[in-house]
Design a protein around this motif. Sequence first.
Motif, PDB file in Angstrom:
ATOM      1  N   ALA A   1       0.832  -1.197   0.000  1.00 56.95           N
ATOM      2  CA  ALA A   1       0.000   0.000   0.000  1.00 56.95           C
ATOM      3  C   ALA A   1       0.869   1.251   0.000  1.00 56.95           C
ATOM      4  O   ALA A   1       1.742   1.401   0.859  1.00 56.95           O
TER       5      ALA A   1
ATOM      6  N   ALA B   1      -2.792   4.824  -0.331  1.00 57.87           N
ATOM      7  CA  ALA B   1      -3.905   4.001  -0.819  1.00 57.87           C
ATOM      8  C   ALA B   1      -5.203   4.242  -0.061  1.00 57.87           C
ATOM      9  O   ALA B   1      -6.109   3.405  -0.103  1.00 57.87           O
TER      10      ALA B   1
ATOM     11  N   HIS C   1      -9.073   3.558  -1.497  1.00 58.90           N
ATOM     12  CA  HIS C   1      -9.710   2.256  -1.716  1.00 58.90           C
ATOM     13  C   HIS C   1      -9.221   1.164  -0.767  1.00 58.90           C
ATOM     14  O   HIS C   1      -9.693   0.026  -0.858  1.00 58.90           O
ATOM     15  N   LEU C   2      -8.293   1.474   0.123  1.00 60.76           N
ATOM     16  CA  LEU C   2      -7.686   0.435   0.971  1.00 60.76           C
ATOM     17  C   LEU C   2      -8.705  -0.289   1.830  1.00 60.76           C
ATOM     18  O   LEU C   2      -8.652  -1.514   1.983  1.00 60.76           O
TER      19      LEU C   2
ATOM     20  N   SER D   1       3.486   5.736   3.181  1.00 59.25           N
ATOM     21  CA  SER D   1       2.378   6.578   2.716  1.00 59.25           C
ATOM     22  C   SER D   1       2.322   7.888   3.510  1.00 59.25           C
ATOM     23  O   SER D   1       2.689   7.942   4.684  1.00 59.25           O
TER      24      SER D   1
ATOM     25  N   THR E   1      -3.523   6.410   4.851  1.00 59.30           N
ATOM     26  CA  THR E   1      -3.347   4.952   4.868  1.00 59.30           C
ATOM     27  C   THR E   1      -3.080   4.428   6.271  1.00 59.30           C
ATOM     28  O   THR E   1      -3.690   3.446   6.709  1.00 59.30           O
TER      29      THR E   1
ATOM     30  N   ASP F   1      -3.750  -5.994  -4.730  1.00 59.64           N
ATOM     31  CA  ASP F   1      -3.354  -4.588  -4.711  1.00 59.64           C
ATOM     32  C   ASP F   1      -4.324  -3.803  -3.835  1.00 59.64           C
ATOM     33  O   ASP F   1      -5.475  -4.200  -3.628  1.00 59.64           O
ATOM     34  N   ALA F   2      -3.863  -2.658  -3.345  1.00 59.41           N
ATOM     35  CA  ALA F   2      -4.614  -1.905  -2.344  1.00 59.41           C
ATOM     36  C   ALA F   2      -5.875  -1.258  -2.890  1.00 59.41           C
ATOM     37  O   ALA F   2      -6.670  -0.721  -2.110  1.00 59.41           O
ATOM     38  N   ASP F   3      -6.076  -1.273  -4.205  1.00 63.98           N
ATOM     39  CA  ASP F   3      -7.300  -0.691  -4.775  1.00 63.98           C
ATOM     40  C   ASP F   3      -8.188  -1.746  -5.428  1.00 63.98           C
ATOM     41  O   ASP F   3      -9.159  -1.403  -6.102  1.00 63.98           O
TER      42      ASP F   3
END
Length: 326
Positions: free
Chosen positions: A5, A8, A11-12, A36, A40, A83-85
Amino acid sequence: MLIPAYNAATHLRDAIDSILRQSFTDFELIVVDDASVDGTSAILASYNDPRIRVHRFSKNSGVSAARNMGISLALGEYIALLDADDIAYPKRLELQVAYLDQHPDVAVVGSLVDYIDEKGHGLYRSSPNHPQTMEEVANALAWGCCIINSAVTMRRDVVLKKGGYNGSDVAEDYDLWLKISDDYQLVNFPEYLSAYRTHGQQASFRKIRKMRRVTDITKINAFNRKKTLGLLPIDAQAPLPDYWARLRGVSYTLGGDYLGWAKEYSSLHRHDLSLRLSLLTIVNAPFCLEAYRSALVELSYVVLSRRNRSILAWQWSKFVNRKPRE
């Protein structure tokens, strides 16, 4: 499960919640926060689930470094990537873990995916004809990457044996799949198990060109390595498109890449970028007829207002449906 991440926050939470809703519950979730500077860290701190482990880098190191760190920290036999999204569907872990348990010769299992926009609205799906079986995936990997990183569950010991991700952050997944294919099988599970979020920040024009160059180099290096290992005849050549194929903008060429991204941005209603990519396709693949059609369609969106497009469409419909004079 492993999530790298970086900034992010948008959408995390959706990604983490999709993992916590898995029907298979015997897992740990490692989130590597790649230094980040948005919200995040606050989102990660809001969870009080003992299965979640967070590792934070003091400086931004890139997605490959984050994934490699997560893999080294993992305690389980398998590594599932997200993935984080993106979003994992509830049955994903259950089905992929069961497949790996039943197929010891398979080291990587991906899946078909749904493509969604930034708001989570569906755009399109992987083709049902996307490579799935061991043979189909092996043949497709000779040309390009056919396994989506964010939909993969793989054997941790095999990934460590192959050195993990190479750190380039461009075609690093393709490089790893080719290394693993030297000794193991790879497949795509024939069901839609993840949603892959696509958005306007994913690729610059310069990066598209770099991705094609690095992908082709990765392919050539893999073929040379496989010949050295005796896995291919000594005179085997990497299947690179010929000059005529590049002029026509077929798959696995720069023109084909530009056209693919043009379609991607068109689906996101970014018609200005889609037009530029369509024109780049024409420059690099002047015999690609689809690129000209795409450019004309996108030009109509850019030049004409929505009202004018509606009027034009009404007039065209009226013209097409006119009754012939008696």
